[in-house]
Design a protein around this motif. Structure first.
Motif, PDB file in Angstrom:
ATOM      1  N   UNK A  98       0.871  -1.165  -0.104  1.00 46.46           N
ATOM      2  CA  UNK A  98      -0.052  -0.099   0.193  1.00 46.46           C
ATOM      3  C   UNK A  98       0.801   1.170  -0.119  1.00 46.46           C
ATOM      4  N   UNK A  99       0.482   2.314  -0.126  1.00 44.69           N
ATOM      5  CA  UNK A  99       1.090   3.823  -0.241  1.00 44.69           C
ATOM      6  C   UNK A  99       1.254   4.205   1.165  1.00 44.69           C
ATOM      7  N   UNK A 100       2.551   5.109   1.172  1.00 37.72           N
ATOM      8  CA  UNK A 100       2.511   5.826   2.207  1.00 37.72           C
ATOM      9  C   UNK A 100       1.344   6.789   2.968  1.00 37.72           C
ATOM     10  N   UNK A 101       0.925   6.363   4.296  1.00 41.42           N
ATOM     11  CA  UNK A 101      -0.248   7.203   4.836  1.00 41.42           C
ATOM     12  C   UNK A 101       0.266   7.523   6.494  1.00 41.42           C
ATOM     13  N   UNK A 102       1.297   7.704   6.837  1.00 39.13           N
ATOM     14  CA  UNK A 102       1.994   8.099   8.067  1.00 39.13           C
ATOM     15  C   UNK A 102       3.398   8.684   7.939  1.00 39.13           C
ATOM     16  N   UNK A 103       3.610   9.552   8.729  1.00 43.91           N
ATOM     17  CA  UNK A 103       4.933  10.217   8.828  1.00 43.91           C
ATOM     18  C   UNK A 103       5.333  11.069   7.712  1.00 43.91           C
ATOM     19  N   UNK A 104       6.585  11.342   7.540  1.00 38.95           N
ATOM     20  CA  UNK A 104       7.021  12.118   6.480  1.00 38.95           C
ATOM     21  C   UNK A 104       6.515  11.491   5.119  1.00 38.95           C
ATOM     22  N   UNK A 105       6.415  12.628   4.205  1.00 37.60           N
ATOM     23  CA  UNK A 105       6.042  12.141   2.817  1.00 37.60           C
ATOM     24  C   UNK A 105       7.001  11.465   2.165  1.00 37.60           C
ATOM     25  N   UNK A 106       6.691  10.276   1.441  1.00 44.56           N
ATOM     26  CA  UNK A 106       7.646   9.311   1.052  1.00 44.56           C
ATOM     27  C   UNK A 106       8.636  10.031   0.280  1.00 44.56           C
ATOM     28  N   UNK A 107       8.413  11.017  -0.729  1.00 43.39           N
ATOM     29  CA  UNK A 107       9.305  11.517  -1.733  1.00 43.39           C
ATOM     30  C   UNK A 107      10.381  12.254  -0.789  1.00 43.39           C
ATOM     31  N   UNK A 108      10.290  12.920   0.161  1.00 35.21           N
ATOM     32  CA  UNK A 108      11.166  13.525   1.114  1.00 35.21           C
ATOM     33  C   UNK A 108      12.084  12.636   1.685  1.00 35.21           C
ATOM     34  N   UNK A 109      11.660  11.504   2.051  1.00 36.69           N
ATOM     35  CA  UNK A 109      12.409  10.444   2.629  1.00 36.69           C
ATOM     36  C   UNK A 109      13.348   9.790   1.579  1.00 36.69           C
ATOM     37  N   UNK A 110      12.602   9.698   0.312  1.00 36.68           N
ATOM     38  CA  UNK A 110      13.527   9.111  -0.962  1.00 36.68           C
ATOM     39  C   UNK A 110      14.687   9.994  -1.191  1.00 36.68           C
ATOM     40  N   UNK A 111      14.351  11.391  -0.956  1.00 38.81           N
ATOM     41  CA  UNK A 111      15.409  12.277  -1.369  1.00 38.81           C
ATOM     42  C   UNK A 111      16.635  12.093  -0.449  1.00 38.81           C
ATOM     43  N   UNK A 112      16.513  11.919   0.559  1.00 36.01           N
ATOM     44  CA  UNK A 112      17.672  11.710   1.891  1.00 36.01           C
ATOM     45  C   UNK A 112      18.421  10.404   1.256  1.00 36.01           C
ATOM     46  N   UNK A 113      17.915   9.603   0.916  1.00 37.16           N
ATOM     47  CA  UNK A 113      18.542   8.503   0.507  1.00 37.16           C
ATOM     48  C   UNK A 113      19.203   8.614  -0.842  1.00 37.16           C
ATOM     49  N   UNK A 140       0.956  11.888  -2.665  1.00 36.66           N
ATOM     50  CA  UNK A 140       0.381  11.912  -1.424  1.00 36.66           C
ATOM     51  C   UNK A 140      -0.924  11.005  -1.454  1.00 36.66           C
ATOM     52  N   UNK A 141      -1.247  10.182  -2.329  1.00 37.20           N
ATOM     53  CA  UNK A 141      -2.538   9.762  -2.345  1.00 37.20           C
ATOM     54  C   UNK A 141      -2.790   8.791  -1.100  1.00 37.20           C
ATOM     55  N   UNK A 142      -1.729   8.098  -0.433  1.00 33.62           N
ATOM     56  CA  UNK A 142      -2.156   7.432   0.483  1.00 33.62           C
ATOM     57  C   UNK A 142      -2.402   8.129   1.955  1.00 33.62           C
ATOM     58  N   UNK A 143      -1.800   9.515   1.943  1.00 34.44           N
ATOM     59  CA  UNK A 143      -2.341  10.147   3.080  1.00 34.44           C
ATOM     60  C   UNK A 143      -3.647  10.622   2.912  1.00 34.44           C
ATOM     61  N   UNK A 144      -3.969  11.047   1.723  1.00 30.07           N
ATOM     62  CA  UNK A 144      -5.302  11.457   1.185  1.00 30.07           C
ATOM     63  C   UNK A 144      -6.471  10.315   1.687  1.00 30.07           C
ATOM     64  N   UNK A 145      -6.294   9.279   1.183  1.00 28.63           N
ATOM     65  CA  UNK A 145      -7.032   8.131   1.516  1.00 28.63           C
ATOM     66  C   UNK A 145      -7.204   8.155   2.999  1.00 28.63           C
ATOM     67  N   UNK A 146      -6.060   8.087   3.926  1.00 26.85           N
ATOM     68  CA  UNK A 146      -6.392   8.117   5.216  1.00 26.85           C
ATOM     69  C   UNK A 146      -7.198   8.987   5.895  1.00 26.85           C
ATOM     70  N   UNK A 147      -7.104  10.189   5.306  1.00 32.33           N
ATOM     71  CA  UNK A 147      -7.964  11.375   5.950  1.00 32.33           C
ATOM     72  C   UNK A 147      -9.354  11.119   5.639  1.00 32.33           C
ATOM     73  N   UNK A 148      -9.485  10.600   4.594  1.00 39.63           N
ATOM     74  CA  UNK A 148     -10.733  10.280   3.968  1.00 39.63           C
ATOM     75  C   UNK A 148     -11.480   9.084   5.021  1.00 39.63           C
TER      76      UNK A 148
END
Length: 273
Positions: A147-162, A257-265
């Motif tokens: 499933x997509x990310x739905x908690x914590x830092x946006x996944x793209x930001x974490x990816x950029x750290x790597x 941010x689709x996972x975060x939006x689904x969680x909010x809904x």
């Protein structure tokens, strides 16, 4: 026969200032145990990793490297507070080394946990790489998830750290499920991983559309990660290869941010009446 060396053992044995031991690949395996996976799926995942880690083809790939050895660690993840180690940093050079890893995975008992924080898994993997007593010619984070990310830092930001540290992220999107939280998943998880999760030179993903594909998928994925891939652009390696551009959209057009939006809904499903 070389014994399996964990991070604690290596650090205890190394004198101050001793260089890290060189290996072909420093590899972090991050396995999703969110509640969107059923107990049966968790068992298939566990058995698939156990069978792949000591498979003859994987051992052959290790032996063909410049050093003929890799370092591996593995953890299970779900939400930010649900991270559990499966085994610590371990040097794999012989069949006996690989057998011990396989046995460690087989003896683990994954339990489904709430939420899905791919970003938390990436950040935890980065910490593990920082603490590794090995110097990998390549550094790779291998993430499986359904499933997509739905908690914590946006996944793209974490990816950029790597990516800023030249660490490659590969993906194993699990596109089937009947777990409790399956309503938070998305049908185009392969596109999500392609646009939002994987990255770095030679990065790739292996979509799994049915659980009978999983053992072969994880085995092929390990072989590719250990041996390295020649392409410099992300590559898709499913059961039948197809171009990565078939999953990728133009920059910024996919909603990461689709996972975060689904969680909010839908988070009301978990609120007390």
């Amino acid at each position: 026969m070389k014994a399996v060396l964990t991070a604690a053992g290596m650090l205890a044995a190394m004198p101050a200032g001793h260089a890290q031991e060189p290996v072909d690949v420093v590899l972090v395996l991050a396995a999703d145990v969110s509640r969107s996976m059923s107990p049966g799926e968790l068992a298939i995942q566990r058995d698939g990793y156990a069978a792949a880690l000591n498979h003859p083809d994987v051992l052959r790939a290790i032996g063909q490297g410049a050093y003929g050895r890799i370092a591996v660690t593995m953890f299970e993840w779900a939400g930010n507070s649900a991270i559990r180690p499966v085994f610590d940093w371990t040097l794999v050079e012989t069949a006996a080394d690989a057998d011990k890893l396989s046995a460690a995975v087989q003896s683990s008992g994954p339990i489904g946990q709430r939420r899905t924080s791919i970003s938390g898994a990436i950040r935890h993997a980065l910490t593990l790489i920082d603490d590794a007593p090995f110097d990998g010619f390549r550094k790779v984070i291998d993430i499986s998830g359904d499933g997509p990310n739905n908690q914590g830092q946006p996944v793209v930001e974490a990816r950029e750290l790597a990516l800023a540290r030249r660490i490659v992220i590969n993906g194993l999107p699990l596109m089937t499920g009947d777990g409790f939280d399956g309503g938070f998943n998305i049908p185009d998880l392969d596109a999500y991983y392609g646009n939002c999760v994987i990255g770095g030179p030679g990065s790739f993903l292996v979509p799994v559309t049915s659980w009978d594909q999983f053992p072969e998928a994880i085995r092929r994925k390990l072989i590719l990660e250990i041996g390295g891939l020649p392409p410099m652009e992300p590559t898709v390696v499913p059961a039948q290869a197809r171009p990565a551009q078939g999953l990728r959209t133009s920059p910024g057009s996919y909603d990461c941010l689709i996972g975060e939006k689904i969680w909010e809904q839908r988070q009301w499903m978990f609120q007390d009446p």
